[in-house]
Write an enzyme that holds these catalytic residues in place. Structure first.
Site, short mmCIF file in Angstrom:
data_model
loop_
_atom_site.label_atom_id
_atom_site.label_comp_id
_atom_site.label_asym_id
_atom_site.label_seq_id
_atom_site.Cartn_x
_atom_site.Cartn_y
_atom_site.Cartn_z
CG ASP A 195 2.38 -8.67 7.16
OD1 ASP A 195 1.96 -9.28 7.14
OD2 ASP A 195 2.32 -7.08 8.29
CG ASP A 249 -3.28 -5.76 10.80
OD1 ASP A 249 -2.96 -4.34 11.43
OD2 ASP A 249 -4.30 -6.00 11.83
#
Length: 343
Positions: free
Chosen positions: A26, A28
């Protein structure tokens, strides 16, 4: 890899970057925050790549194109090509292409990332419900997306046009705080039409499928900071996961996690990819030991004794909490135990 109920984080005698061939990361809260690289991310990812691990960046944000994301990561000091980025726009475009004819028109409510992904699949983006679309697709369009775009989607969906959404994340982090995400925009159209979209993004299977198809991963490790997208997505895909505590998940949320939100491994940040993970030992009295810490679950509270690395204590607490509640979500009070760890 098993979808049986996890009652404790697992250990690994190998560094995770050696035990798995591909990291599905991922962005952020894991690699960057507010546009800047998270501490230790650049160095950790470089070392993992140098050791032979493939790095793939998986995002639910459908606004930016893979080229744009790759350029951002490269600017941060993480050399990345567009082929290393997988977006929910790509996942939803494939889902649509499997249900409408080649060359079909698709009404786009969102940004450039969606348009690029649709063209990649041989579909034609259009802007109006009156353009005879074969499908409607919604993806995050940024803060400047006009309100009238939701009306266009509603007109088409009310006529029976199939409706798709890149993802349904209700919020998205910004430099000024938490902003409404694509899920909030999807709710607008749902309220107006009473319809339900087909959704592609994490934690649902279309996103996992898109990621595996594009990376060719044979033994992937999902790396994320969110229990309800990253870790649940790994659970749905029946693959292992590493939760890093650099984003939205804290110790209390982790202890309370139901089975589909329990990660395989837990670490402070991306340095956890470069080392093995400690085993958690089950004790005869029903407690659990990890490093210098011993954790037990009483009738109403979680208890922790010992000293050493805080993360070892958190892992032991997870084992006590998850075992105590089985398939439920832990409601035992772990406040004092977490306070001992400074978490």
């Amino acid at each position: 890899m098993s979808r049986s109920v996890r009652t404790r984080p697992e250990g690994s005698g190998q560094a995770l970057s050696e035990a798995y061939d591909t990291a599905l990361l991922d962005l952020d809260g894991v690699v960057y925050a507010g546009g800047s690289a998270i501490a230790y991310a650049v160095e950790s990812l470089a070392e993992a790549r140098a050791g032979g691990m493939r790095l793939a960046y998986v995002t639910n944000n459908a606004l930016r194109t893979p080229d744009t994301v790759a350029a951002h990561l490269t600017k941060l000091g993480i050399p990345t090509g567009a082929d290393d980025v997988i977006t929910s726009a790509q996942a939803v475009a494939r889902l649509i292409s499997e249900q409408v004819p080649q060359g079909a028109r698709v009404l786009v409510i969102g940004g450039e990332g969606l348009r690029v992904a649709l063209r990649e699949r041989g579909l034609v983006p259009v802007e109006s419900a009156d353009d005879d679309p074969a499908a409607v697709v919604q993806g995050f369009g940024g803060p400047e997306l006009p309100w009238g775009r939701f009306a266009e989607a509603s007109y088409a969906v009310a006529r029976g046009v199939p409706w798709f959404a890149s993802n349904t994340d209700l919020t998205i982090p910004s430099g000024r705080g938490i902003a409404p995400g694509n899920g909030a925009a999807v709710e607008v159209v749902r309220i107006a039409t009473g319809a339900e979209p087909q959704v592609a993004g994490k934690p649902l299977p279309p996103m996992h499928r898109e990621t595996i198809l594009r990376t060719g991963a044979r033994r992937p490790l999902v790396v994320g900071d969110r229990l309800d997208t990253d870790i649940e997505g790994a659970f749905n895909g029946d693959v292992d996961s590493l939760l890093v505590l650099t984003g939205v998940t804290d110790g209390a949320r982790l202890l309370a996690a139901p089975p589909q939100h329990r990660p395989t491994y837990v670490d402070a940040d991306l340095r956890g990819m470069l080392s093995g993970q400690p085993d958690i030992e089950a004790l005869e009295d029903g407690g659990f030991r990890c490093g210098g810490w011993t954790a037990t679950a009483g009738a109403e509270v979680l208890e922790l004794d010992g000293d050493g690395e805080a993360l070892d204590g958190l892992r032991a607490l997870c084992a006590a909490a998850w075992t105590a509640v089985g398939e439920g979500a832990c409601e035992l009070d772990g406040g004092k135990a977490l306070a001992k760890l400074g978490l």
